[in-house]
Enzyme design. Structure first.
Site, PDB file in Angstrom:
ATOM      1  N   GLU A 110      20.011 -22.768   1.513  1.00 47.90           N
ATOM      2  CA  GLU A 110      19.881 -24.078   0.860  1.00 47.90           C
ATOM      3  C   GLU A 110      19.046 -23.979  -0.416  1.00 47.90           C
ATOM      4  O   GLU A 110      17.901 -23.508  -0.378  1.00 47.90           O
ATOM      5  CB  GLU A 110      19.231 -25.075   1.836  1.00 47.90           C
ATOM      6  N   LYS A 148      13.364 -31.869   9.968  1.00 50.38           N
ATOM      7  CA  LYS A 148      14.385 -30.949   9.435  1.00 50.38           C
ATOM      8  C   LYS A 148      13.819 -30.238   8.208  1.00 50.38           C
ATOM      9  O   LYS A 148      14.012 -29.038   8.026  1.00 50.38           O
ATOM     10  CB  LYS A 148      15.658 -31.726   9.085  1.00 50.38           C
ATOM     11  N   ASP A 180      14.180 -15.279  16.572  1.00 52.01           N
ATOM     12  CA  ASP A 180      15.295 -16.081  17.072  1.00 52.01           C
ATOM     13  C   ASP A 180      15.081 -17.539  16.668  1.00 52.01           C
ATOM     14  O   ASP A 180      14.311 -18.258  17.306  1.00 52.01           O
ATOM     15  CB  ASP A 180      15.324 -15.903  18.600  1.00 52.01           C
ATOM     16  N   HIS A 207      16.600 -31.419  -6.868  1.00 52.58           N
ATOM     17  CA  HIS A 207      17.734 -30.899  -6.103  1.00 52.58           C
ATOM     18  C   HIS A 207      18.951 -30.668  -6.983  1.00 52.58           C
ATOM     19  O   HIS A 207      19.591 -29.641  -6.898  1.00 52.58           O
ATOM     20  CB  HIS A 207      18.131 -31.938  -5.044  1.00 52.58           C
TER      21      HIS A 207
HETATM   22  C1  MEV Z   1      16.366 -31.457   2.877  1.00 48.94           C
HETATM   23  O1  MEV Z   1      16.880 -30.231   3.333  1.00 48.94           O
HETATM   24  C2  MEV Z   1      15.067 -31.795   3.564  1.00 48.94           C
HETATM   25  C3  MEV Z   1      14.484 -33.179   3.236  1.00 48.94           C
HETATM   26  O2  MEV Z   1      15.458 -34.186   3.508  1.00 48.94           O
HETATM   27  C4  MEV Z   1      13.290 -33.350   4.142  1.00 48.94           C
HETATM   28  C5  MEV Z   1      12.697 -34.742   4.102  1.00 48.94           C
HETATM   29  O3  MEV Z   1      13.404 -35.722   3.874  1.00 48.94           O
HETATM   30  O4  MEV Z   1      11.483 -34.829   4.397  1.00 48.94           O
HETATM   31  C6  MEV Z   1      14.120 -33.276   1.794  1.00 48.94           C
END
Ligand code: MEV
Length: 433
Positions: free
Chosen positions: A85, A275, A291, A388
């Site tokens: 990513e 995430k 792992d 991004h």
């Molecule tokens: C993107 O991979 C992760 C984010 O969405 C985490 C977040 O919103 O805190 C930017």
């Protein structure tokens, strides 16, 4: 056309490739070329990768990046990250640099105990089972001596085995619940071998001494490790939070705490928040040959330990000091498994100064905290899309196989225009006409 096959594993690699190309890729020569292109010309290296799994037909590359400038407990680290990513490595690097000049990260391992269970059924008298267990427990430990010899010598091994009555959950269900210290090994093989030996000995002894039989269901470690916890933290006086995107540090700290509180209270946000933490954690876990599925499963279970899925990070302001921290379960290893086999994993561990498992737990937790700090900093200030989309621009250009000249022109154009997928496509189409 037969889409099923028997004896696939017995075919040679090139026969496997031919079979999949013929039966599932309409005989595409281009697909075959791609599969072959990703094989390594170094035969020994390729064989090593072939043998990591079964039925290998090619290699699947992930980029290995470096996030430098991590100051952790006053030692400098450049952290290797394997991830596909865009923006993740950049975000980690930015957070590292931000905190390097504000005291760095502090990390501490709070506990290192791992768990494994023999799940079994018994329909006799619980009191009889309990006294049988107490008599047989030394025999369970004795029977694993060959397995635990090396681990014992290094100061680890089996910490305890207890009998757990789970009959309220399922009629007749009990466990032998083992706790383990596996030092620098992740310990899955060690724990599973001990458990399988426990179950053999336990069953054999039960056959001799119990009237009602025990039926072993399974013996397996748990990837839930709430007693294998690492804490990572950053803190500084609020006014020191100021930087080029944080003109008003008071306001920033307040919004940052609000963002964390939302992730503590609201599962929809908590999942995305965590995430982002896992972006950092998985990338280091993968680069160091650990792992990541085990880590993911254990971390998310921990995030839901109070009955509602919630944030893994927390923040506070006390006496003008901003503190941001995480506590995470991380069962990691720096010996055994892939760590000694995968040449890039060896390099990654060398970059980190050949860490112990405890040091790696600290580094990985810091990577997660840094990632979350970067995400929340962007989200509560500029928003994440700006950064991004700049990174994404390159991916789109690569998808369109833009030449270096086209790339230069388009990157220049987007210095003054907003990057969106359609705007990039339009720009490429325009310069190609
Ligand atoms: C993107 O991979 C992760 C984010 O969405 C985490 C977040 O919103 O805190 C930017």
């Amino acid at each position: 056309m037969h889409k099923s096959v028997s004896g696939f594993s017995k075919l040679s690699k090139s026969e496997k490739i031919d079979w999949i190309v013929t039966h599932y890729l309409s005989g595409s020569e281009a697909s075959k070329k791609t599969l072959l292109q990703y094989l390594n010309s170094d035969k020994k290296l390729q064989q090593l990768h072939d043998e990591f799994i079964e039925n290998t037909i090619s290699n699947y590359y992930l980029p290995l990046g470096i996030a430098p400038n991590f100051k952790i407990n006053d030692t400098m680290y450049a952290i290797p990250m394997a991830i596909e990513e865009s923006s993740v490595v950049a975000a980690a690097s930015k957070a590292a640099k931000f905190w390097m000049s504000r005291g760095g990260f502090k990390a501490e391992v709070l506990s290192t105990t791992k768990i494994g269970q023999v799940h079994f059924m018994f329909h006799g008298d619980t009191a009889v089972l309990e006294s049988f267990f107490n008599i047989v427990k030394p025999k369970l430990l004795e029977a694993t001596k060959d397995i635990t010899k090396n681990m014992d010598a290094r100061g680890g091994g089996i910490l305890d085995i207890v009998l757990k009555d789970k009959t309220e959950a399922i009629n007749g269900y009990y466990q032998l619940h083992g706790t383990f210290e596996t030092l620098d090994a992740m310990g899955a093989n060690f724990i599973n071998s001990c458990l399988e030996q426990f179950s053999k000995t336990f069953k054999a002894e039960a056959q001799l001494h119990l009237e009602s039989p025990i039926e072993i269901v399974m013996s397996i470690l748990s990837n839930y490790v709430p007693d294998c916890i690492v804490r990572a933290e950053v803190s500084c006086p609020i006014e020191e939070l100021a930087d080029k995107n944080i003109e008003d540090p008071e306001m920033f700290a307040k919004k940052f705490l609000q963002a964390v509180s939302i992730a503590e209270a609201e599962p929809y946000r908590a999942v995305t928040h965590n995430k982002g933490i896992m972006n950092g954690i998985d990338a280091v876990v993968l680069a160091t040959g650990n792992d990541f599925r085990a880590i993911e499963a254990g971390v998310h279970a921990y995030a839901a330990r109070n009955g509602q899925y919630a944030s893994l990070t927390h923040a506070k302001i006390e006496n003008g000091i901003f503190t941001f921290w995480t506590e995470l379960p991380l069962a990691l290893g720096t010996v055994g498994g892939l760590t000694g086999l995968h040449p890039l994993v060896k390099v990654a561990l060398d970059i980190l100064g050949k860490p112990s498992a405890k040091e790696l737990m600290q580094i990985v937790a810091v990577a997660g905290l840094a990632q979350n700090f970067a995400a929340l900093k962007s989200l509560t200030t500029t928003g994440i899309q700006e950064g991004h989309m700049k990174m994404h621009l390159m991916n789109i250009l690569n998808q369109f196989e833009a030449t270096d000249k086209e790339k230069a022109t388009i990157v220049d154009h987007f210095k003054t225009h907003t990057v969106t997928h359609s705007a990039v496509v339009q720009a490429i189409t325009a310069i190609r006409q």
